[in-house]
Write a protein that holds these residues in place. Structure first.
Motif, mmCIF file in Angstrom:
data_model
loop_
_atom_site.group_PDB
_atom_site.id
_atom_site.type_symbol
_atom_site.label_atom_id
_atom_site.label_comp_id
_atom_site.label_asym_id
_atom_site.label_seq_id
_atom_site.Cartn_x
_atom_site.Cartn_y
_atom_site.Cartn_z
ATOM 1 N N ALA A 117 -19.177 -43.488 1.065
ATOM 2 C CA ALA A 117 -19.730 -42.296 0.426
ATOM 3 C C ALA A 117 -19.749 -42.405 -1.092
ATOM 4 O O ALA A 117 -20.654 -41.904 -1.744
ATOM 5 N N ARG A 118 -18.734 -43.044 -1.661
ATOM 6 C CA ARG A 118 -18.664 -43.165 -3.115
ATOM 7 C C ARG A 118 -19.384 -44.432 -3.570
ATOM 8 O O ARG A 118 -19.102 -45.522 -3.092
ATOM 9 N N ARG A 119 -20.274 -44.258 -4.527
ATOM 10 C CA ARG A 119 -21.163 -45.346 -4.917
ATOM 11 C C ARG A 119 -20.405 -46.578 -5.408
ATOM 12 O O ARG A 119 -20.773 -47.710 -5.110
ATOM 13 N N THR A 120 -19.314 -46.374 -6.170
ATOM 14 C CA THR A 120 -18.566 -47.522 -6.709
ATOM 15 C C THR A 120 -17.933 -48.330 -5.586
ATOM 16 O O THR A 120 -18.060 -49.562 -5.532
ATOM 17 N N GLN A 121 -17.221 -47.631 -4.660
ATOM 18 C CA GLN A 121 -16.621 -48.340 -3.533
ATOM 19 C C GLN A 121 -17.678 -48.968 -2.643
ATOM 20 O O GLN A 121 -17.484 -50.044 -2.075
ATOM 21 N N HIS A 122 -18.807 -48.282 -2.514
ATOM 22 C CA HIS A 122 -19.936 -48.781 -1.728
ATOM 23 C C HIS A 122 -20.360 -50.154 -2.241
ATOM 24 O O HIS A 122 -20.519 -51.099 -1.472
ATOM 25 N N ARG A 123 -20.527 -50.257 -3.548
ATOM 26 C CA ARG A 123 -20.935 -51.540 -4.141
ATOM 27 C C ARG A 123 -19.838 -52.590 -4.010
ATOM 28 O O ARG A 123 -20.117 -53.773 -3.797
ATOM 29 N N ASN A 124 -18.579 -52.175 -4.156
ATOM 30 C CA ASN A 124 -17.477 -53.134 -4.029
ATOM 31 C C ASN A 124 -17.411 -53.708 -2.614
ATOM 32 O O ASN A 124 -17.194 -54.912 -2.429
ATOM 33 N N VAL A 164 -23.023 -50.544 7.768
ATOM 34 C CA VAL A 164 -22.741 -51.898 7.289
ATOM 35 C C VAL A 164 -24.004 -52.755 7.346
ATOM 36 O O VAL A 164 -24.247 -53.573 6.452
ATOM 37 N N ALA A 165 -24.822 -52.565 8.380
ATOM 38 C CA ALA A 165 -26.065 -53.333 8.493
ATOM 39 C C ALA A 165 -26.956 -53.120 7.275
ATOM 40 O O ALA A 165 -27.545 -54.069 6.747
ATOM 41 N N HIS A 166 -27.029 -51.883 6.823
ATOM 42 C CA HIS A 166 -27.824 -51.647 5.614
ATOM 43 C C HIS A 166 -27.080 -52.101 4.373
ATOM 44 O O HIS A 166 -27.695 -52.627 3.432
ATOM 45 N N LEU A 167 -25.774 -51.944 4.368
ATOM 46 C CA LEU A 167 -24.963 -52.339 3.218
ATOM 47 C C LEU A 167 -25.159 -53.803 2.880
ATOM 48 O O LEU A 167 -25.265 -54.175 1.701
ATOM 49 N N VAL A 168 -25.221 -54.662 3.891
ATOM 50 C CA VAL A 168 -25.336 -56.106 3.649
ATOM 51 C C VAL A 168 -26.784 -56.591 3.723
ATOM 52 O O VAL A 168 -27.040 -57.784 3.626
ATOM 53 N N VAL A 272 -28.168 -42.298 -0.362
ATOM 54 C CA VAL A 272 -28.356 -40.861 -0.565
ATOM 55 C C VAL A 272 -28.556 -40.152 0.767
ATOM 56 O O VAL A 272 -27.978 -39.093 1.029
ATOM 57 N N ARG A 273 -29.360 -40.746 1.639
ATOM 58 C CA ARG A 273 -29.707 -40.065 2.894
ATOM 59 C C ARG A 273 -28.592 -40.103 3.930
ATOM 60 O O ARG A 273 -28.318 -39.112 4.602
ATOM 61 N N HIS A 274 -27.941 -41.246 4.076
ATOM 62 C CA HIS A 274 -27.040 -41.430 5.216
ATOM 63 C C HIS A 274 -25.568 -41.601 4.865
ATOM 64 O O HIS A 274 -24.706 -41.303 5.699
ATOM 65 N N ALA A 275 -25.262 -42.118 3.700
ATOM 66 C CA ALA A 275 -23.883 -42.518 3.436
ATOM 67 C C ALA A 275 -23.110 -41.566 2.549
ATOM 68 O O ALA A 275 -21.912 -41.384 2.716
#
Length: 367
Positions: A117-124, A164-168, A272-275
């Motif tokens: 949910a948090r953009r910084t942790q998301h990128r990490n 995770v599929a979208h994350l990577v 924005v939409r899902h996470a």
């Protein structure tokens, strides 16, 4: 002959494979290392064929039950977390031991909903997973159940796998469990029919999806929701039985295939939409709803009739239409207190330093 969706999955370079609790554990014996080895064999074969694979593995709670002398999945949070703390260690060790047969290193990645949910942790998290893949290691991802403050804050590991599929930036998502595909009813009752392809929402008309079993938390309802989430983001999905893992990971000629949307959401718009968690609401008039939903335009202060929540510039907010219906989400450019001062006013009438959209079209996703 394979359809285009199955061909995309069979040839995908980057794959996320989610494995359900029932495929790895039992209430009596706990973790089944033989079944885990068979899954690792199928994954290793796909990796040697040239694909990167990230594994989202359920089973931590199930793996911890037998060592703790528990005979059923606990309902209270403290016991679940205790079982997860024991089982997570056993699960990671089992995956490491299994892939060590091939000289393959594994890395454990435990995530909470807050990490997505948090953009910084998301990128990490994204960078960690990308680096593990670059080093030819296998990332074993699971929810960090031992510190979750509410039960399974992702909802279940099916949703985690889709995120995770979208994350990577995966090219495909494969969901493996104790069911061999999507049926139009309960296959245990003997009158259900397998749905081999889902190409549009209309293909799901009349489908009845149930909840999870004794060890899992998701069931078909969560798998269907996760498949639709991933497909909506542009990732093709295969839902199949864990016992068919070798076929699923090679020819993708088993189970149910979900076709992706034609264009893939950008990482930011997907987040924005899902996470992302929302921090407040903006209430819009009908004209503003038409502008942001139908015309995909930025949200201006003139179309805002109300504000709720204590949020700041850069937070994600829900955009609410008449009747309190959420119509979109977006990254807001002002604090809540600032918007209260400018709502309903034309942009041209605002101070020069505030003459910008409240939510820019690039940061806005209609629901």
């Amino acid at each position: 002959m394979l359809g285009s969706t199955r061909e995309s999955i069979a040839s995908a370079h980057s794959i996320v494979v989610k494995i359900g609790s029932s495929a790895l554990t039992s209430l009596v014996a706990g973790l089944d290392t033989h079944r885990l080895d068979l899954l690792a064999d199928a994954i290793e074969t796909r990796m040697r064929a040239g694909s990167d694979v990230v594994v989202v593995s359920s089973g931590a709670v199930g793996a911890g039950l037998a060592p703790l002398g528990l005979t059923k999945r606990p309902r209270d949070l403290a016991t679940k977390q205790a079982a997860a703390s024991v089982g997570q260690l056993a699960l990671a060790h089992a995956w490491g031991t299994s892939f060590a047969r091939y000289g393959r290193t594994v890395g454990q990645v435990l995530l909470t909903a807050d990490d997505i949910a948090r953009r910084t942790q998301h990128r990490n998290a994204q960078r960690t997973l990308d680096r593990l893949r670059a080093l030819h290691a296998v990332a074993i991802v699971n929810e960090n159940d031992t510190v979750a403050t509410t039960e399974l804050r992702f909802g279940d590991n099916d949703r985690l796998a889709a995120l995770v599929a979208h994350l990577v930036g995966a090219d495909a998502l494969i969901l493996l469990s104790d069911v061999d595909g999507l049926y139009d009813g309960d296959p245990r009752k003997g009158d259900a029919t397998l749905i081999p392809e889902v190409n549009s929402p209309e293909d799901l008309d009349g489908v009845v999806a149930g909840s999870g079993g004794a060890l899992g938390t998701g069931g078909m309802a969560s798998k269907l929701s996760a498949a639709r989430l991933a497909a909506d983001s542009g990732v093709p999905v295969l839902l199949a039985a864990a016992s068919d893992a070798a076929q699923a990971l090679s020819g993708a000629d088993v189970g149910t295939a979900f076709a992706p949307r034609p264009t893939r959401l950008s990482a930011r718009r997907f987040w924005v939409r899902h996470a992302a968690d929302t921090s407040g609401d903006l209430h819009l008039d009908e004209g503003a709803v038409r502008a942001v939903v139908s015309k995909r335009r930025s949200l201006l202060s003139a179309g805002i009739v109300g504000v709720s929540g204590d949020f700041h510039a850069g937070d994600v907010v829900s955009l609410m239409g008449p009747g309190e219906k959420p119509v979109a989400r977006g990254v807001v450019a002002f604090d809540a207190t600032e918007i209260e001062e400018i709502l309903g006013r034309s942009t041209a009438d605002l101070p020069a330093d505030m003459q910008r959209p409240v939510v820019h079209a690039d940061d806005l996703v209609a629901l």
